[in-house]
Design an enzyme around this catalytic site. Structure first.
Site, short mmCIF file in Angstrom:
data_model
loop_
_atom_site.label_atom_id
_atom_site.label_comp_id
_atom_site.label_asym_id
_atom_site.label_seq_id
_atom_site.Cartn_x
_atom_site.Cartn_y
_atom_site.Cartn_z
N LYS A 1 39.96 8.73 7.47
CA LYS A 1 39.16 8.26 6.33
C LYS A 1 38.36 9.43 5.77
CE LYS A 1 35.54 5.24 6.73
NZ LYS A 1 34.37 6.01 6.22
N SER B 1 29.55 7.12 11.70
CA SER B 1 28.29 6.43 12.00
C SER B 1 27.88 6.67 13.45
CB SER B 1 28.44 4.92 11.74
OG SER B 1 29.60 4.41 12.37
N GLU C 1 35.65 10.55 2.42
CA GLU C 1 34.73 10.04 1.40
C GLU C 1 34.89 10.83 0.11
OE1 GLU C 1 30.74 10.08 2.97
OE2 GLU C 1 31.29 8.85 4.71
N GLU D 1 31.58 0.65 -0.06
CA GLU D 1 30.32 0.45 0.66
C GLU D 1 29.15 0.30 -0.30
OE1 GLU D 1 29.60 3.18 3.89
OE2 GLU D 1 27.55 2.47 4.17
O1 KIV Z 1 31.09 5.59 9.67
C1 KIV Z 1 31.20 4.36 9.49
O2 KIV Z 1 30.96 3.54 10.38
C2 KIV Z 1 31.61 3.90 8.17
C3 KIV Z 1 31.44 2.45 7.84
C4 KIV Z 1 30.01 2.13 7.63
C5 KIV Z 1 32.28 2.04 6.68
O3 KIV Z 1 32.05 4.69 7.38
#
Ligand code: KIV
Length: 264
Positions: free
Chosen positions: A113, A47, A115, A182
């Site tokens: 993380k 983000s 996706e 999400e």
């Molecule tokens: O990139 C991010 O901040 C995220 C959150 C919105 C879960 O993946």
């Protein structure tokens, strides 16, 4: 000083019904604030492409951007478990995922993380086998915004919900230690949470996940067009630290998210 948060502590919190608080942070100062607020997990989210770099999606973010911000957060945060996003197209092959995860872990991440669901399971298994904890991410997966046709609630149709539940079980079986959900209906988030054993972390996914995540700029009221699931915690605080603490307290006390913050 408190002990650093580990994946075992997060798993124990889930088993004891204690809610896990997650906030995004991108530099040492906010990493320290999250640490001082006793927040369990910092997400160095991609983000940052939107809230720091000003893009209209997360797609332009590079692995070197993520490593730079992870190192900065790691310098400021002493206790939180640091999860770093692997950015768009940085894990499209297993070999590439290995190399890129290595650079994020060496920058200070404790977990990466990614996706995606079942297609990602061989990569998740390989990373875990090599000592890299993995957080999976289902529902609205922002790196696929062009495929999804916008930043929209996912999993409303019964067949979409069934596929997401199958994906959740698959990423857990592959070895993921956390799962972000999400922008999905709260009933589906509850069903997924009840159907797997690892902690689920919701954003726009209702109150029944094991924990909650918010983008820092949203909880500090810096987003001029906040989503429905966002709450501005600066309204009940006169400092940044106070807002982080108010968010943590609201998650622990289960007063955030309330029904008005649900996606569907
Ligand atoms: O990139 C991010 O901040 C995220 C959150 C919105 C879960 O993946």
């Amino acid at each position: 000083m408190s002990r650093p948060v580990s994946i075992h502590k997060l798993q124990a919190m889930r088993e004891n019904g204690e809610k896990i608080t997650v906030v995004t942070a991108y530099d040492a100062t906010f990493g320290r604030l999250a640490s001082d607020a006793d927040i369990e997990v910092i997400l160095v989210g991609d983000s940052l492409g939107m809230v720091l770099q000003g893009h209209d999606s997360t797609l332009p973010v590079s692995i070197s951007d993520m490593a730079y911000h992870t190192a900065a957060v790691s310098n400021g945060a002493s206790t939180p478990f640091i999860v770093t996003d692997m950015p768009f197209m940085s894990y499209h092959s297993e070999a590439q995922a290995m190399d890129n995860a290595a650079s994020l872990m060496q920058a200070g991440a404790h977990c990466v993380k990614l996706e995606g669901g079942q297609w990602l399971c061989p990569t998740i298994a390989k990373l875990v086998e090599r000592g890299v904890p993995v957080c999976a991410h289902l529902g609205l997966t922002p790196q696929s915004v062009n495929q999804l046709g916008g930043f929209k609630v996912q999993g409303r149709l019964p067949e979409q919900a069934a596929a997401m539940l199958a994906d959740a079980k698959a990423v857990e079986a592959a070895g993921a230690c956390l799962l972000v959900l999400e922008c999905i209906p709260s009933a589906l988030a509850k069903l997924i949470t009840d159907s797997i054993s690892i902690p689920t972390i919701g954003i726009g996914a209702g109150a029944d996940t094991s924990g909650q995540v918010l983008v820092m700029h949203d909880l500090l009221g810096l987003n001029p067009r906040p989503a429905r699931f966002v709450k501005n915690f600066m309204h009940e605080s006169d400092s940044l630290l106070g807002a982080f603490c108010a968010y943590r307290e609201a998650v622990r006390a289960k007063t955030f998210p309330a029904s008005e913050h649900e996606s569907a």
